[in-house]
Design a protein around this motif. Structure first.
Motif, PDB file in Angstrom:
ATOM      1  N   GLU A  28      39.455  35.808  36.478  1.00 53.20           N
ATOM      2  CA  GLU A  28      38.570  34.836  35.819  1.00 53.20           C
ATOM      3  C   GLU A  28      37.310  35.556  35.357  1.00 53.20           C
ATOM      4  OE1 GLU A  28      38.309  31.475  34.783  1.00 53.20           O
ATOM      5  OE2 GLU A  28      36.351  32.268  34.189  1.00 53.20           O
ATOM      6  N   LYS A  29      37.007  35.409  34.076  1.00 53.68           N
ATOM      7  CA  LYS A  29      35.863  36.182  33.550  1.00 53.68           C
ATOM      8  C   LYS A  29      34.516  35.659  34.060  1.00 53.68           C
ATOM      9  CE  LYS A  29      35.269  33.852  29.108  1.00 53.68           C
ATOM     10  NZ  LYS A  29      35.373  33.970  27.660  1.00 53.68           N
ATOM     11  N   ARG A  34      31.656  27.513  37.371  1.00 51.85           N
ATOM     12  CA  ARG A  34      31.051  27.767  36.064  1.00 51.85           C
ATOM     13  C   ARG A  34      31.104  26.492  35.206  1.00 51.85           C
ATOM     14  NH1 ARG A  34      35.096  25.804  34.650  1.00 51.85           N
ATOM     15  NH2 ARG A  34      37.040  26.680  33.861  1.00 51.85           N
ATOM     16  N   TYR A  35      30.093  26.321  34.349  1.00 55.00           N
ATOM     17  CA  TYR A  35      30.098  25.164  33.450  1.00 55.00           C
ATOM     18  C   TYR A  35      31.276  25.288  32.496  1.00 55.00           C
ATOM     19  CZ  TYR A  35      28.796  21.684  30.019  1.00 55.00           C
ATOM     20  OH  TYR A  35      28.820  20.589  29.193  1.00 55.00           O
ATOM     21  N   ALA A 110      36.870  37.299  40.452  1.00 53.61           N
ATOM     22  CA  ALA A 110      35.850  36.568  39.677  1.00 53.61           C
ATOM     23  C   ALA A 110      34.987  37.562  38.906  1.00 53.61           C
ATOM     24  CB  ALA A 110      34.994  35.747  40.620  1.00 53.61           C
ATOM     25  N   GLY A 111      34.481  37.106  37.766  1.00 53.25           N
ATOM     26  CA  GLY A 111      33.637  37.987  36.956  1.00 53.25           C
ATOM     27  C   GLY A 111      34.437  39.140  36.374  1.00 53.25           C
ATOM     28  N   THR A 112      35.725  38.927  36.168  1.00 53.33           N
ATOM     29  CA  THR A 112      36.620  39.986  35.673  1.00 53.33           C
ATOM     30  C   THR A 112      37.280  39.502  34.383  1.00 53.33           C
ATOM     31  OG1 THR A 112      37.036  40.627  37.966  1.00 53.33           O
ATOM     32  CG2 THR A 112      38.585  41.450  36.320  1.00 53.33           C
ATOM     33  N   VAL A 127      44.640  45.149  31.098  1.00 52.32           N
ATOM     34  CA  VAL A 127      43.426  45.969  31.164  1.00 52.32           C
ATOM     35  C   VAL A 127      42.270  44.991  31.356  1.00 52.32           C
ATOM     36  CG1 VAL A 127      41.948  47.588  29.920  1.00 52.32           C
ATOM     37  CG2 VAL A 127      44.449  47.657  29.612  1.00 52.32           C
ATOM     38  N   THR A 128      41.541  45.148  32.435  1.00 52.54           N
ATOM     39  CA  THR A 128      40.442  44.221  32.716  1.00 52.54           C
ATOM     40  C   THR A 128      39.130  44.996  32.818  1.00 52.54           C
ATOM     41  OG1 THR A 128      40.262  44.284  35.134  1.00 52.54           O
ATOM     42  CG2 THR A 128      42.088  42.998  34.228  1.00 52.54           C
ATOM     43  N   SER A 129      38.031  44.250  32.864  1.00 53.49           N
ATOM     44  CA  SER A 129      36.714  44.880  32.991  1.00 53.49           C
ATOM     45  C   SER A 129      36.574  45.578  34.339  1.00 53.49           C
ATOM     46  CB  SER A 129      35.627  43.821  32.817  1.00 53.49           C
ATOM     47  OG  SER A 129      35.855  42.767  33.727  1.00 53.49           O
TER      48      SER A 129
END
Ligand SMILES: Cc1cc2nc3c(=O)[nH]c(=O)nc-3n(C[C@H](O)[C@H](O)[C@H](O)COP(=O)(O)OP(=O)(O)OC[C@H]3O[C@@H](n4cnc5c(N)ncnc54)[C@H](O)[C@@H]3O)c2cc1C
Length: 375
Positions: A28-29, A34-35, A110-112, A127-129
């Motif tokens: 989940e980016k 998150r809103y 999370a945050g990815t 490929v993720t951050s």
């Protein structure tokens, strides 16, 4: 197993895959909660699908749905003794379902952000951050602007419903008349509708249209506030986004990837409501992976058949109804003038899960049979 996106579709898929000893990652980016731009109206048919208690996220329950038509002026209120729509803020709602999936064994990244997708014969490379992840199957539940769809060469979804959602507050006496019902207004927004959804201490007011680029939504919103008799709000937060209302072409063509929810274009073309289809398609994708025992052809077949049976047939009928509702204002006005009460009751039965579009068009003598040809 990788699930991209922790909205209703992704969280439901991960939850359905839980408790079976599988390694399931949710990528989940954002960092939940998150809103999410959304009216936050969870229909009874959506809640009925969820094996999670989400009452903690419900800010108000609406036992009445109010359909207001402008020109000619008509008003129909349908009541039930159980909530027709439960009003949530999506940050808390989505987070509760995601937490349930994590409790069932999924790992949340999370945050990815997923940046690229490379499907292969035996697995898919993401490929993720935060680096590369390999998965035997991917459930792509990354919403209307799906990166997975783009990176796997899927065509854009043709029919979208651009919508403007405003979180607004007014003095208590101004908000009071809007706190009981889920309200839907037709005839003010070109080829679309406006809604008022009451939350705990504010209103979610929105407008949406089937005509991308043709309707000026900020202007339509200003007209809508005036028609509701509401002046400038004390507080207002505006968010715009798209709701994909036509199943994505070629969605079964990407290797070892199953598209769900908005990424698959499964929102209801009549209501533009997408939480029900998100939850259901996420669950069906998970079940297809389990039933097909990770064999690509078997999984794809199982998913295609289940989606067809439970959703795609429904959406074809809904699309015909939406066409009359949004593209034929004179026919809509005539139908609502003659059959407005019955049609509102029938829609209430459908969104409450008491009936379906298919059942409605099959009922002898029913005016919904007008939309039958696509069934
Ligand atoms: C203005 C508006 C009002 C609406 N009102 C309603 C309503 O009242 N009731 C209703 O039922 N539906 C409503 N909808 C539709 C509903 O919001 C969607 O249909 C629903 O959220 C779809 O769920 P989903 O899980 O498919 O996608 P989403 O809820 O969009 O979740 C996708 C997730 O994927 C994540 N993501 C995206 N890209 C990446 C990436 N590259 N890498 C990792 N993560 C990624 C996102 O951060 C997000 O968390 C509304 C929509 C709009 C725009």
């Amino acid at each position: 197993m990788a699930v991209v996106g922790a909205g209703p579709a992704g969280a439901s898929a991960a939850l359905a895959l839980g408790g079976r000893g599988l390694r399931v990652g949710i990528i989940e980016k954002a960092v939940p909660p998150r809103y999410k731009t959304c009216g936050g109206g969870v229909l009874r048919r959506a809640l009925a699908l969820l094996p999670v208690d989400v009452r903690a996220a419900v800010e108000r329950e609406c036992f009445a749905a109010e359909l207001v038509h402008h020109g000619p002026d008509l008003r129909f209120v349908c009541r039930r003794d159980r909530p027709i729509v439960s009003m949530v803020m999506r940050d808390r709602f989505d987070h509760l379902v995601t937490e349930a999936a994590v409790r069932a064994g999924a790992q949340l990244f999370a945050g990815t952000t997923v940046l690229d997708v490379m499907p292969g014969g035996d697995d898919v490379r993401l490929v993720t951050s935060a680096g590369e992840i390999r998965a035997r199957f991917v459930v792509a539940a990354d919403g209307a602007n799906s990166v997975v769809a783009r990176k796997t060469g899927r065509p854009e979804i043709r029919d979208v419903f651009p919508a403007l959602e405003c979180e607004v507050s007014f003095a208590a006496e101004k908000m009071a008349p809007f706190l009981e019902n889920a309200r839907f207004d037709f005839g003010l927004v070109p080829a679309g509708y406006g809604w008022v959804f009451p939350k705990r201490d504010h209103l979610s007011i929105g407008v949406g249209t089937t005509r991308r680029g043709a309707a000026n939504l900020p202007q339509a919103y200003a007209r809508y506030l005036a028609a509701l008799g509401l002046g400038p709000p004390l507080r207002e937060e505006r968010h715009g986004y798209l709701i994909p209302c036509r199943p994505r072409e070629g969605m079964f063509g990407a290797r070892r990837v199953l598209f769900a929810g908005d990424a698959a274009g499964l929102a209801d073309p009549v209501t533009a409501e997408g939480i029900t289809a998100g939850i259901l398609s996420g669950q069906l994708a998970a079940q297809a992976i389990l039933d097909g025992d990770f064999a690509e052809a078997a999984v794809k077949r199982a998913y295609r058949e289940a989606l067809e049976e439970r959703l795609l047939g429904e959406l074809r009928i809904a699309r015909r109804l939406a066409w009359v509702l949004y593209e034929c204002p004179r026919l809509r006005a005539a139908l609502l003038t003659r059959h407005g009460r019955g049609m509102s009751e029938l829609m209430t039965r459908i969104v409450s899960g008491e009936s379906t579009y298919r059942a409605a068009v099959r009922r002898p003598g029913n005016y919904f049979k007008l939309f039958r040809r696509a069934a």
